[in-house]
Every structure is written in C-alpha cells, then in structure tokens.
Design an enzyme around this catalytic site. Structure first.
Site, short mmCIF file in Angstrom:
data_model
loop_
_atom_site.label_atom_id
_atom_site.label_comp_id
_atom_site.label_asym_id
_atom_site.label_seq_id
_atom_site.Cartn_x
_atom_site.Cartn_y
_atom_site.Cartn_z
N CYS A 1 30.64 2.13 25.49
CA CYS A 1 31.99 2.26 24.95
C CYS A 1 32.84 3.17 25.85
CB CYS A 1 31.87 2.87 23.55
SG CYS A 1 33.41 3.44 22.84
N TRP B 1 26.44 -0.46 15.56
CA TRP B 1 25.58 0.38 16.42
C TRP B 1 24.36 0.85 15.66
CZ3 TRP B 1 27.34 -0.24 21.08
CH2 TRP B 1 28.71 -0.23 21.38
N THR C 1 32.68 3.59 14.15
CA THR C 1 32.88 3.57 15.60
C THR C 1 32.26 4.77 16.32
OG1 THR C 1 35.01 4.66 15.25
CG2 THR C 1 35.05 2.27 15.48
N GLU D 1 38.21 10.01 16.70
CA GLU D 1 39.26 9.59 17.62
C GLU D 1 39.01 10.27 18.97
OE1 GLU D 1 41.65 7.36 17.97
OE2 GLU D 1 41.97 8.35 19.89
N SER D 2 38.69 9.45 19.97
CA SER D 2 38.27 10.01 21.26
C SER D 2 39.32 10.92 21.88
CB SER D 2 37.92 8.87 22.22
OG SER D 2 39.01 8.00 22.39
N TYR E 1 41.09 -5.16 25.92
CA TYR E 1 40.61 -5.66 24.61
C TYR E 1 41.61 -6.65 24.03
CZ TYR E 1 36.84 -2.22 24.51
OH TYR E 1 35.70 -1.52 24.79
#
Ligand SMILES: N[C@@H](CCC(=O)N[C@@H](CS)C(=O)NCC(=O)O)C(=O)O
Length: 343
Positions: free
Chosen positions: A45, A87, A138, A154-155, A203
């Site tokens: 990811c 996952w 996620t 949230e990255s 994406y």
C-alpha cells in the site's frame, strides 16, 4: 464477493475519507509515549509504505511497533453470507494463500509480521474489536495499545504525527519532512496535483467503471506527470533542495508505476522510464536506505494482481519488476547547479 471498489453513478472511483482521526499530542488523550502505539502496515500500500518509511527516516522503529499483513486479500469472516475480503495476518512459512476465487499460490514470506499485541487475524478484526464494524478496514492504521483504540487511519495525519509529535524519542530529530517555509506551497501542490491526479489518480484510472471516467482520470494523470517532470528538471525535489513528505508520497506512487500501474491500472500512455527526471527522482529517493527497505516488489505486485479478482480473475502476476533503481541518479548535481546559479 466484495470487490472493495467504490464508484459513483458515472463509474468514477471514490476513495472514502478516513474516519478515525484522533491525533497523538502532548497533554491530550493520546500523548506521545514509547511502546504505546502500533502501526498496521501493508507493504503493497503506497499510503502505508510512506508511513513506514517515515518511521524509519525519523528513527522511531524502536518506539512504535508495527505489523505487516499478507499482500493477498482474504475472506475476513467465517460467515458464508459475509462477502468481505481484506488484509489478514499470517506467519512466515504458513501455507500459501490463493485469491478470492481459489486461483494462484501466494507465499507467506519472511516479511510478514503478525500483531503480537492484539493477536488479531485481520485488520477488519482490529476495527471490529474497536467498535467499527462498517470499515473500510484500511492500512495504515495507528493503534493505541494502552486504551485499545484506533487513533488514526489517515496516512497524511500519521505522517505529521511521526514528524512532529515523537521528537523526544526520535533518533533522527533533525529531519523535518514539513519545512516551515515550504508547507503552504507543498500543500497547494498536493491538493491540486499530487494527491488527486497522481497518488489517487492511478486508482481513479484503474478502478474506473466507465470509459468516460477512465478517460478523464488518465488525461489528468499524464498532464500532471508532464508538469512534475518539468518541475523536477529544475530542482532535485518538489520543494527545491529539501526532501519532504510530498516527495515521499510521490515516490511511493511512481515506484509502483511501471511494475503495476501501467498494466493493472491501464496507465500506459507512457512509462516511468519515459520521463528522465521522474525516473532519476525515483532512483534518488530509493537510494535512501530507510526508504529502500520498505520497498518489497514482491508484496507490491502480488497484492494488486491477486486482490481484485474482478480485474484479474486468475491472479497471474506479470514478470516485469520495473526499471533498475540501483543505478546512480546524479540528482545531487542538479542541486549543486542550482546552488551555483542562485549565488
Ligand atoms: N486515506 C487512507 C487510504 C488508505 C487505503 O485506501 N488503503 C488501502 C490499501 S492501499 C486499503 O487498506 N484498502 C482496504 C479496503 O479498501 O478494504 C490513507 O491514506 O491512509
């Protein structure tokens, strides 16, 4: 079977906003502490891999623990009515997994790390145990082992926390991925170009469910790549001479471009190798050991090609691993040239 692909009425891919948005900060419910937080990571990811690279770059790997999922999405519930795939955790040397339709054989390699703190078998199970039974489930997810809550998924926000909030523990305190003088310019570039047209743009191409949606996304993507190619002809990094979070985010998409996106997401108007500056930039960032060790081409390829059977029924993984990234990049010359010109 759930495809995890969310599109609007016009077939355009829509990424959900991350909904767990607490923030680690001194004197808050989630204060920075060593050995308190845990990251759930998929090496495939781009968002999670950026967070893992930042963890290494800041020298926080002994402060915040992390686990690594298997690249191939699996059924996450024993209920036959429940169609979710996502996952899962496996141990190295466990039996290989196949895709959702039973095709392929994807090994459990040494890169896998189970979450020995909660012992969850899937990222979904973690969310469910924290009271979120809607998802999406996620990576990356930052979890608090003390209060047993999800802090953030949230990255972009996890990156900021790693950069600013763990300074008391960071081995590399000097590194600032958000230089103050560049923050506004980088945010503008991110919001207008890097995130919507490139990071998420690939994406939007790959998960489009109509020709129009694909056409729109692919044309925006390549306009943006042309623009960034030009920009990176002038300066070593997006903001000039300093490596920042935005370079890391751009790199994570570009390093996946030729081995995965040109085939899987149909972004084949041009390849990374057709852009000398973008290619040099990728080699430059890849030469940073802390970044390089987060790039696992096997996980990257296996994940995409095995996790959405509606796009790749038989889970066949194509042969190409992308360009050689170990080649000298020469980008430091560009930096020196700029310095001379500025004098
Ligand atoms: N906004 C999130 C997006 C994260 C995300 O979409 N991660 C993907 C992997 S690349 C995921 O875990 N997908 C699982 C799913 O959609 O069920 C972030 O940047 O942190």
């Amino acid at each position: 079977m759930s495809t995890n692909l969310r599109t609007d009425a016009k077939g355009r891919y829509n990424r959900h906003d991350a909904k767990h948005r607490f923030y680690v900060k001194k004197d808050s419910e989630f204060p920075p502490e060593a050995n308190r937080y845990h990251l759930h990571i998929a090496l495939a990811c781009p968002w999670a891999c950026g967070v893992l690279a930042a963890l290494h770059l800041k020298g926080l790997e002994d402060v915040i623990s992390y686990s690594i999922v298997h690249p191939t999405w699996q059924k996450t519930s024993t209920d036959p009515e429940d169609s979710h795939f996502g996952w899962v955790y496996k141990n190295p040397n466990d039996d290989p997994l196949s895709n959702a339709l039973g095709h392929g054989s994807f090994k459990c390699d040494d890169a896998l790390i189970v979450d020995k703190f909660t012992n969850v078998k899937s990222v979904r199970q973690l969310y469910n145990e924290c009271g979120d039974d809607k998802g999406p489930y996620t990576t990356p997810t930052l979890y608090d082992k003390k209060t047993k809550q999800i802090v953030c998924n949230e990255s972009t926000e996890i990156l900021k926390m790693l950069n600013f909030e763990f300074q008391d523990f960071a081995k590399n305190k000097e590194l600032n991925l958000y230089p103050e003088e560049l923050v506004d310019e980088l945010k503008e570039l991110n919001d207008a170009v890097i995130y919507p047209k490139i990071n998420n743009g690939v994406y939007r191409c790959g998960f489009a469910k109509s020709q129009e949606a694909y056409n729109e996304a692919v044309s925006e993507l390549f306009d943006a790549l042309d623009q960034i190619e030009e920009r990176l002809g002038e300066s070593r990094y997006l903001g000039g001479d300093k490596f920042t979070y935005l370079d890391l985010r751009l790199f994570m998409t570009l390093v996946r471009f030729d081995p995965v996106y040109i085939t899987y997401f149909k972004t084949n108007q041009a390849r990374l190798v057709d852009y000398p500056n973008l290619l040099g930039f990728v080699r430059d960032v890849y030469s940073m050991e802390e970044v390089k060790k987060t790039i696992n081409m096997d996980h990257i390829k296996v994940h995409y090609f095995s996790s959405h059977p509606s796009l790749n029924t038989y889970g066949i993984v194509p042969i190409y691993n992308g360009p050689d990234l170990e080649v000298p990049h020469g980008r430091d010359q560009l930096q020196k040239k700029r310095k001379v010109e500025e004098k």
